[in-house]
Design a protein around this motif. Structure first.
Motif, PDB file in Angstrom:
ATOM      1  N   PRO A 385       1.280  -0.952   0.199  1.00 44.17           N
ATOM      2  CA  PRO A 385       0.208   0.015   0.187  1.00 44.17           C
ATOM      3  C   PRO A 385       0.486   1.231   0.443  1.00 44.17           C
ATOM      4  O   PRO A 385       1.796   1.294   0.805  1.00 44.17           O
ATOM      5  CB  PRO A 385      -0.865  -0.432   1.348  1.00 44.17           C
ATOM      6  N   SER A 386       0.303   2.240  -0.866  1.00 45.82           N
ATOM      7  CA  SER A 386       1.452   3.169  -0.717  1.00 45.82           C
ATOM      8  C   SER A 386       0.646   4.628   0.142  1.00 45.82           C
ATOM      9  O   SER A 386       1.636   5.465   0.304  1.00 45.82           O
ATOM     10  CB  SER A 386       1.010   4.054  -1.834  1.00 45.82           C
ATOM     11  N   ASP A 387       0.172   4.153   1.236  1.00 47.33           N
ATOM     12  CA  ASP A 387      -0.192   4.824   1.891  1.00 47.33           C
ATOM     13  C   ASP A 387      -0.350   4.585   2.972  1.00 47.33           C
ATOM     14  O   ASP A 387      -1.115   4.733   4.248  1.00 47.33           O
ATOM     15  CB  ASP A 387      -1.570   5.518   1.987  1.00 47.33           C
ATOM     16  N   ALA A 388       0.549   3.657   3.386  1.00 43.17           N
ATOM     17  CA  ALA A 388       1.265   3.202   4.772  1.00 43.17           C
ATOM     18  C   ALA A 388       1.260   4.758   6.163  1.00 43.17           C
ATOM     19  O   ALA A 388       2.023   5.558   5.538  1.00 43.17           O
ATOM     20  CB  ALA A 388       2.231   2.697   4.540  1.00 43.17           C
ATOM     21  N   ILE A 389       0.475   4.175   7.506  1.00 43.63           N
ATOM     22  CA  ILE A 389       0.857   4.825   8.180  1.00 43.63           C
ATOM     23  C   ILE A 389       1.463   4.717  10.157  1.00 43.63           C
ATOM     24  O   ILE A 389       1.393   5.422  10.925  1.00 43.63           O
ATOM     25  CB  ILE A 389      -0.754   5.774   8.873  1.00 43.63           C
ATOM     26  N   GLY A 390       1.837   3.176   9.709  1.00 43.87           N
ATOM     27  CA  GLY A 390       2.564   2.423  10.315  1.00 43.87           C
ATOM     28  C   GLY A 390       3.123   1.236   9.964  1.00 43.87           C
ATOM     29  O   GLY A 390       2.372   0.555   9.351  1.00 43.87           O
ATOM     30  N   LEU A 391       3.291  -0.055  10.958  1.00 41.69           N
ATOM     31  CA  LEU A 391       4.288  -1.160  11.177  1.00 41.69           C
ATOM     32  C   LEU A 391       3.396  -1.770  12.214  1.00 41.69           C
ATOM     33  O   LEU A 391       3.097  -1.942  13.149  1.00 41.69           O
ATOM     34  CB  LEU A 391       5.726  -1.358  10.904  1.00 41.69           C
ATOM     35  N   ALA A 392       3.484  -3.044  11.586  1.00 43.08           N
ATOM     36  CA  ALA A 392       2.650  -4.113  12.552  1.00 43.08           C
ATOM     37  C   ALA A 392       3.128  -5.176  12.243  1.00 43.08           C
ATOM     38  O   ALA A 392       3.954  -5.279  11.146  1.00 43.08           O
ATOM     39  CB  ALA A 392       1.216  -4.443  12.072  1.00 43.08           C
ATOM     40  N   LEU A 393       2.938  -5.809  12.930  1.00 38.38           N
ATOM     41  CA  LEU A 393       4.266  -7.382  13.642  1.00 38.38           C
ATOM     42  C   LEU A 393       3.581  -8.399  14.171  1.00 38.38           C
ATOM     43  O   LEU A 393       3.940  -8.248  15.429  1.00 38.38           O
ATOM     44  CB  LEU A 393       5.106  -7.105  13.189  1.00 38.38           C
ATOM     45  N   PHE A 394       3.220  -9.069  14.298  1.00 35.67           N
ATOM     46  CA  PHE A 394       3.114 -10.654  15.401  1.00 35.67           C
ATOM     47  C   PHE A 394       2.219 -11.682  14.303  1.00 35.67           C
ATOM     48  O   PHE A 394       1.286 -11.441  12.884  1.00 35.67           O
ATOM     49  CB  PHE A 394       1.716  -9.901  16.264  1.00 35.67           C
ATOM     50  N   GLY A 395       1.880 -12.788  15.230  1.00 33.79           N
ATOM     51  CA  GLY A 395       1.562 -13.158  14.096  1.00 33.79           C
ATOM     52  C   GLY A 395      -0.109 -13.649  14.175  1.00 33.79           C
ATOM     53  O   GLY A 395      -0.696 -12.596  15.045  1.00 33.79           O
ATOM     54  N   VAL A 396      -1.235 -14.122  13.394  1.00 29.83           N
ATOM     55  CA  VAL A 396      -1.945 -14.627  13.941  1.00 29.83           C
ATOM     56  C   VAL A 396      -2.981 -15.173  15.080  1.00 29.83           C
ATOM     57  O   VAL A 396      -2.358 -16.236  15.148  1.00 29.83           O
ATOM     58  CB  VAL A 396      -2.630 -15.612  12.032  1.00 29.83           C
ATOM     59  N   ASP A 397      -2.949 -14.454  15.927  1.00 29.70           N
ATOM     60  CA  ASP A 397      -2.869 -15.274  17.517  1.00 29.70           C
ATOM     61  C   ASP A 397      -4.992 -15.253  17.636  1.00 29.70           C
ATOM     62  O   ASP A 397      -5.286 -14.021  17.753  1.00 29.70           O
ATOM     63  CB  ASP A 397      -2.161 -14.094  18.243  1.00 29.70           C
ATOM     64  N   VAL A 398      -5.275 -16.334  17.600  1.00 34.42           N
ATOM     65  CA  VAL A 398      -6.656 -15.813  18.361  1.00 34.42           C
ATOM     66  C   VAL A 398      -6.546 -17.032  18.732  1.00 34.42           C
ATOM     67  O   VAL A 398      -6.250 -18.778  18.114  1.00 34.42           O
ATOM     68  CB  VAL A 398      -7.305 -17.171  16.389  1.00 34.42           C
ATOM     69  N   TYR A 399      -7.337 -16.901  19.950  1.00 31.60           N
ATOM     70  CA  TYR A 399      -7.798 -17.581  21.365  1.00 31.60           C
ATOM     71  C   TYR A 399      -8.867 -18.898  20.781  1.00 31.60           C
ATOM     72  O   TYR A 399      -9.886 -18.028  19.944  1.00 31.60           O
ATOM     73  CB  TYR A 399      -7.812 -17.255  22.214  1.00 31.60           C
TER      74      TYR A 399
END
Length: 534
Positions: A385-399
């Protein structure tokens, strides 16, 4: 009351949004339905706990939030001091009850008194009292529930999408986990005698189907045996051991399969107190039964506050009843009964609420239907995406989302299992931070032109499960507040601001919106790591 920007929700993201807007020269009003700021960061989760690559986080999150320490009372105090020192108006113990719109704009939100009770449980309905009307040019919904968004009539999603909806392989109804050969019926062998309490009827939808369920919530709580700080965990008034018959049968199963007394104790501790995460106890997803109920969070997502208050209290009463059952029932091994009975809540951690955390961990509720929907492809870094406003990082974490009766397809034996649990990639996910676009926090322009939603952002159930970490919410909230001030300055809809100006300004504030460094870690095997499980 009137301000340039109104922020709803004193979560960490809400506080960051309010401070940012103030720093950018706007007048701000912050509304918090409870009496505490800091949300989950003041209720057990640590600022860096769900941030495996701190180098991918900048701005106020890195400069301020990460320096708040790890002790919940200190974190709450620092949030309050931070906002107070900025001179920001905060309206506590008021909940949004209605929204007035003027065409495509929110004009005013109407809030009413709704103070929580002595244990921090939200009031079931707004109390009669002096209402407050707040007008603003731009609104930021930073709540965990997305109530401002919903009451404004902005479209949103709940539950789980199908695999086909967005081409996500892990989406929808999932594989069975924790299958255990326990008879699920009140009268063993008699299917007409109804399922035991704590077991859901199985809707029977195939794997990959959409449904209305979502992952379990729980409290992140602290225990102690120190009588100086111990708040006794008492049984609920309506306690009945019959409610915990599934637990009794599960204890019997543990006793029959444990290899040693130590192994038996470890398995029993998975039920209560659960998994010791980073000083506080968390839900142990590897156990059929643990310290929080399963299968009730789907009603919370889009429920009114009568429903939510009941579910919040049910989480408390479930934990109270479970503690009492495991402390007193004769079929629970004596050593474990004694160990469990010695525990009380650590009232030094949550002194104002008798040791109970003042925020239920609402892992996901409503999700905006925005201009851009974050999907698993984004989490896997398959988009740019050309309009990134931040970064995220984690696994797909579903209980787990459900606990159901299930027949083993290989043996045809009937048992009880959980469904929905997954932790894809562990805490490191792919090992590569992924960008979150501005369009994921903005409604479609035709839906509303002056609202930003950095917490209940536009994402599928799968993508939200990887993005829903407090540092990410804070990063998105800082960017949202800058966007709000640009909208004010240029007299345009939030969708029409100059994106490059936004990215330039948030970069000047220290935000990190692109990633070029190699990750310091590698994808894990999916097992929860101490200090890294959301």
């Amino acid at each position: 009351m009137r301000a340039d920007i109104c922020v709803y929700g004193g979560t960490p993201a809400g506080c960051v949004a309010a401070i940012t807007a103030h720093q950018e020269g706007a007048s701000v009003i912050l509304v918090e339905p409870g009496r505490w700021l800091g949300g989950m960061l003041g209720s057990g989760i640590k600022p860096l706990q769900d941030c495996p690559v701190p180098e991918a986080v900048g701005g106020l999150t890195s400069d301020v939030i990460f320096r708040f320490g790890n002790h919940p009372p200190d974190i709450v105090r620092k949030f309050h001091e931070w906002v107070a020192e900025a001179g920001i108006t905060v309206i506590f113990e008021h909940r949004i009850v209605a929204v007035t719109r003027n065409g495509d704009h929110i004009d005013t939100i109407h809030v009413a008194p709704a103070p929580p009770d002595a244990w921090g449980v939200p009031a079931p309905a707004a109390e009669s009292g002096e209402p407050c009307d707040i007008s603003a040019s731009v609104f930021v919904d930073a709540s965990y529930e997305g109530d401002l968004m919903a009451l404004a009539g902005v479209p949103y999603r709940t539950g789980r999408e199908s695999r086909q909806a967005f081409g996500e392989t892990p989406a929808g109804v999932g594989q069975i986990t924790n299958w255990t050969p326990i008879d699920p019926y009140v009268v063993p062998g008699d299917s007409t005698s109804k399922l035991l309490p704590l077991i859901d009827d199985d809707h029977g939808l195939p794997i990959g189907s959409a449904d209305g369920y979502t992952q379990a919530y729980n409290f992140r709580f602290y225990l102690t045996t120190d009588i100086r700080n111990k708040a006794e965990i008492t049984a609920p008034d309506d306690y009945s051991p019959d409610t915990f018959e599934l637990v009794r049968r599960y204890v019997e199963h543990i006793k029959s399969v444990s290899r040693s007394s130590g192994d038996q104790l470890d398995r029993l501790r998975d039920i209560f107190p659960g998994w010791l995460n980073s000083g506080e106890y968390n839900y142990q997803r590897a156990s059929l039964v643990t310290n929080a109920p399963v299968g009730v969070s789907h009603d919370y997502q889009d429920g009114d506050w009568n429903v939510r208050s009941r579910i919040w209290r049910y989480h408390i009463d479930y934990l109270r009843g479970l503690h009492h059952f495991l402390s007193t029932h004769p079929e629970v091994p004596g050593e474990f009964r004694q160990e469990t009975a010695a525990y009380g809540l650590d009232a030094s951690v949550f002194p104002e609420t008798g040791g109970w955390p003042h925020q239920l961990y609402v892992r996901v509720s409503r999700r905006l239907k925005g201009e851009y929907t974050l999907t698993h492809a984004d989490v896997l870094n398959q988009t740019e995406p050309s309009d990134a406003i931040g970064l995220a990082l984690f696994g797909v974490d579903v209980y787990p989302a459900r606990r159901i009766a299930h027949r083993d397809p290989e043996t045809a034996r009937l048992g009880v299992a959980t469904e929905g649990d997954m932790f894809i990639g562990g805490h490191m996910g792919t090992g590569q931070p992924y960008p979150v676009p501005y369009r994921a926090i903005t409604p479609r322009k035709s839906d509303c032109e002056n609202l930003l939603v950095p917490v209940c952002l536009s994402a599928t159930h799968i993508a939200y499960a990887a993005t829903r970490m407090e540092p990410v919410f804070c990063v998105l909230a800082e960017s949202a507040a800058v966007a709000a001030t640009l909208s004010l300055r240029d007299h345009v809809a939030v969708q029409d601001i100059d994106i490059e100006q936004l990215r330039k300004r948030i970069a000047e504030r220290g935000q990190i919106i692109t990633w070029s460094q190699p990750s310091k870690g590698a994808p894990s095997d999916g097992a929860p790591k101490p200090g890294f499980s959301s």
